[in-house]
Design a protein around this motif. Structure first.
Motif, mmCIF file in Angstrom:
data_model
loop_
_atom_site.group_PDB
_atom_site.id
_atom_site.type_symbol
_atom_site.label_atom_id
_atom_site.label_comp_id
_atom_site.label_asym_id
_atom_site.label_seq_id
_atom_site.Cartn_x
_atom_site.Cartn_y
_atom_site.Cartn_z
ATOM 1 N N SER A 158 0.941 -1.135 0.025
ATOM 2 C CA SER A 158 0.100 -0.015 0.028
ATOM 3 C C SER A 158 0.591 1.193 -0.164
ATOM 4 O O SER A 158 2.213 1.140 0.349
ATOM 5 C CB SER A 158 -0.978 -0.002 1.275
ATOM 6 N N ILE A 159 0.083 2.325 -0.444
ATOM 7 C CA ILE A 159 0.897 3.612 -0.302
ATOM 8 C C ILE A 159 1.365 4.090 1.149
ATOM 9 O O ILE A 159 2.584 4.615 1.102
ATOM 10 C CB ILE A 159 0.124 4.747 -1.029
ATOM 11 N N ALA A 160 0.566 3.618 2.149
ATOM 12 C CA ALA A 160 1.021 4.001 3.471
ATOM 13 C C ALA A 160 2.147 3.421 3.621
ATOM 14 O O ALA A 160 2.903 3.876 4.531
ATOM 15 C CB ALA A 160 -0.218 3.607 4.275
ATOM 16 N N THR A 161 2.239 2.027 3.640
ATOM 17 C CA THR A 161 3.506 1.346 3.831
ATOM 18 C C THR A 161 4.585 1.891 2.995
ATOM 19 O O THR A 161 5.832 1.980 3.739
ATOM 20 C CB THR A 161 3.319 -0.159 3.366
ATOM 21 N N VAL A 162 4.745 2.328 1.813
ATOM 22 C CA VAL A 162 5.712 3.073 1.097
ATOM 23 C C VAL A 162 6.186 4.306 1.798
ATOM 24 O O VAL A 162 7.167 4.415 2.192
ATOM 25 C CB VAL A 162 5.331 3.399 -0.380
ATOM 26 N N TYR A 163 5.144 5.128 2.363
ATOM 27 C CA TYR A 163 5.525 6.424 3.191
ATOM 28 C C TYR A 163 6.118 6.134 4.350
ATOM 29 O O TYR A 163 7.159 6.805 4.920
ATOM 30 C CB TYR A 163 4.217 7.406 3.279
ATOM 31 N N ARG A 164 5.559 5.193 5.274
ATOM 32 C CA ARG A 164 6.326 4.770 6.303
ATOM 33 C C ARG A 164 7.623 4.134 6.164
ATOM 34 O O ARG A 164 8.473 4.522 6.919
ATOM 35 C CB ARG A 164 5.273 3.651 6.937
ATOM 36 N N ASN A 165 7.833 3.439 5.052
ATOM 37 C CA ASN A 165 9.152 2.885 4.715
ATOM 38 C C ASN A 165 10.113 4.057 4.317
ATOM 39 O O ASN A 165 11.354 4.055 4.694
ATOM 40 C CB ASN A 165 9.376 1.777 3.963
ATOM 41 N N LEU A 166 9.605 4.939 3.328
ATOM 42 C CA LEU A 166 10.499 6.076 3.014
ATOM 43 C C LEU A 166 11.000 7.043 4.365
ATOM 44 O O LEU A 166 12.106 7.197 4.340
ATOM 45 C CB LEU A 166 9.548 7.068 2.181
ATOM 46 N N LYS A 167 9.904 7.091 5.302
ATOM 47 C CA LYS A 167 10.200 7.806 6.582
ATOM 48 C C LYS A 167 11.659 7.175 7.362
ATOM 49 O O LYS A 167 12.431 7.605 7.752
ATOM 50 C CB LYS A 167 9.260 7.951 7.430
ATOM 51 N N ILE A 168 11.287 5.835 7.548
ATOM 52 C CA ILE A 168 12.442 5.056 8.054
ATOM 53 C C ILE A 168 13.844 5.159 7.304
ATOM 54 O O ILE A 168 14.763 5.219 7.880
ATOM 55 C CB ILE A 168 12.035 3.406 8.391
ATOM 56 N N LEU A 169 13.643 4.838 5.861
ATOM 57 C CA LEU A 169 14.800 4.954 5.308
ATOM 58 C C LEU A 169 15.457 6.214 5.238
ATOM 59 O O LEU A 169 16.859 6.231 5.138
ATOM 60 C CB LEU A 169 14.600 4.049 3.855
ATOM 61 N N GLU A 218 15.319 8.330 7.657
ATOM 62 C CA GLU A 218 15.892 8.562 8.996
ATOM 63 C C GLU A 218 17.180 7.847 9.470
ATOM 64 O O GLU A 218 18.091 8.232 9.852
ATOM 65 C CB GLU A 218 14.990 8.056 9.903
ATOM 66 N N ASP A 219 17.145 6.497 8.590
ATOM 67 C CA ASP A 219 18.362 5.706 8.866
ATOM 68 C C ASP A 219 19.649 6.269 7.862
ATOM 69 O O ASP A 219 20.537 5.836 8.164
ATOM 70 C CB ASP A 219 18.142 4.200 8.327
ATOM 71 N N GLY A 220 19.360 7.187 7.017
ATOM 72 C CA GLY A 220 20.223 7.772 6.153
ATOM 73 C C GLY A 220 20.478 6.883 4.814
ATOM 74 O O GLY A 220 21.468 7.087 4.081
ATOM 75 N N TRP A 221 19.753 5.891 4.503
ATOM 76 C CA TRP A 221 19.873 5.233 3.634
ATOM 77 C C TRP A 221 19.235 6.041 1.987
ATOM 78 O O TRP A 221 19.483 5.837 1.065
ATOM 79 C CB TRP A 221 18.854 3.720 3.422
ATOM 80 N N LEU A 222 18.205 6.924 2.517
ATOM 81 C CA LEU A 222 17.488 7.752 1.254
ATOM 82 C C LEU A 222 17.945 9.406 1.874
ATOM 83 O O LEU A 222 17.954 9.657 2.996
ATOM 84 C CB LEU A 222 16.258 7.813 1.200
ATOM 85 N N TYR A 234 12.731 10.917 -3.977
ATOM 86 C CA TYR A 234 13.627 10.347 -3.068
ATOM 87 C C TYR A 234 14.897 9.568 -3.742
ATOM 88 O O TYR A 234 14.707 9.165 -4.965
ATOM 89 C CB TYR A 234 13.066 9.036 -2.028
ATOM 90 N N GLU A 235 15.975 9.763 -3.233
ATOM 91 C CA GLU A 235 17.081 9.028 -4.135
ATOM 92 C C GLU A 235 18.007 8.464 -2.997
ATOM 93 O O GLU A 235 18.068 8.700 -1.790
ATOM 94 C CB GLU A 235 18.073 9.789 -5.007
ATOM 95 N N ARG A 236 18.895 7.423 -3.363
ATOM 96 C CA ARG A 236 19.961 6.739 -2.373
ATOM 97 C C ARG A 236 20.868 7.864 -2.030
ATOM 98 O O ARG A 236 21.352 8.649 -2.729
ATOM 99 C CB ARG A 236 20.440 5.721 -3.206
ATOM 100 N N SER A 237 21.255 7.609 -0.725
ATOM 101 C CA SER A 237 22.287 8.650 -0.097
ATOM 102 C C SER A 237 23.794 8.362 -0.695
ATOM 103 O O SER A 237 23.998 7.062 -0.961
ATOM 104 C CB SER A 237 22.292 8.623 1.390
ATOM 105 N N GLY A 238 24.675 9.180 -0.523
ATOM 106 C CA GLY A 238 26.013 9.081 -0.421
ATOM 107 C C GLY A 238 26.377 9.228 -2.003
ATOM 108 O O GLY A 238 27.697 8.728 -2.416
ATOM 109 N N LYS A 239 25.580 9.595 -3.019
ATOM 110 C CA LYS A 239 26.000 9.793 -4.228
ATOM 111 C C LYS A 239 27.078 11.109 -4.372
ATOM 112 O O LYS A 239 27.058 12.039 -3.488
ATOM 113 C CB LYS A 239 24.853 10.104 -5.092
#
Length: 117
Positions: A46-57, A59-63, A75-80
């Motif tokens: 679901s789109i809610a799960t996407v947004y929840r995971n975007l927030k987590i990723l 905050e974790d610095g992956w995105l 959103y894009e991957r971090s570290g580029k």
């Protein structure tokens, strides 16, 4: 005084499918684009799960969030390496451009016409 320990986030099929969308596209993508790509692996996502995971990723610095004026966040991957973004007016997709502003104009992505005002 209570110390705040970082909570370890678990890997789930949904999160793996969302990460795979970034690996597959290798460009900044919106939540709706992520949902479209990730549903190939997890059809009931679901789109809610996407947004929840975007927030987590994020905050974790992956995105990282890519904010363009008047547009929904991408959103894009971090570290580029340092880069800028190009919004195609026809398909509304965002692409990455290497380098800085004075060097960008000659490097418009292949297949995109140069617009003149």
């Amino acid at each position: 005084m209570k110390s705040e320990a970082k909570v370890e986030t678990r890997n789930t099929p949904q999160k793996d499918a969302i990460r795979a969308a970034f690996v597959e596209t290798d460009r900044p993508i919106s939540a709706e684009e992520i949902l479209s790509y990730a549903k190939r692996s997890v059809p009931d996502l679901s789109i809610a799960t996407v947004y929840r995971n975007l927030k987590i990723l994020t905050e974790d610095g992956w995105l990282e969030v890519v904010q363009l004026p008047g547009e929904t966040p991408r959103y894009e991957r971090s570290g580029k390496e340092h880069h800028h973004h190009f919004l195609c007016q026809a398909c509304r997709k965002v692409y990455e451009l290497e380098g800085c502003v004075p060097k960008i104009l000659p490097k418009i992505p292949r297949g995109f016409p140069r617009c003149r005002p």
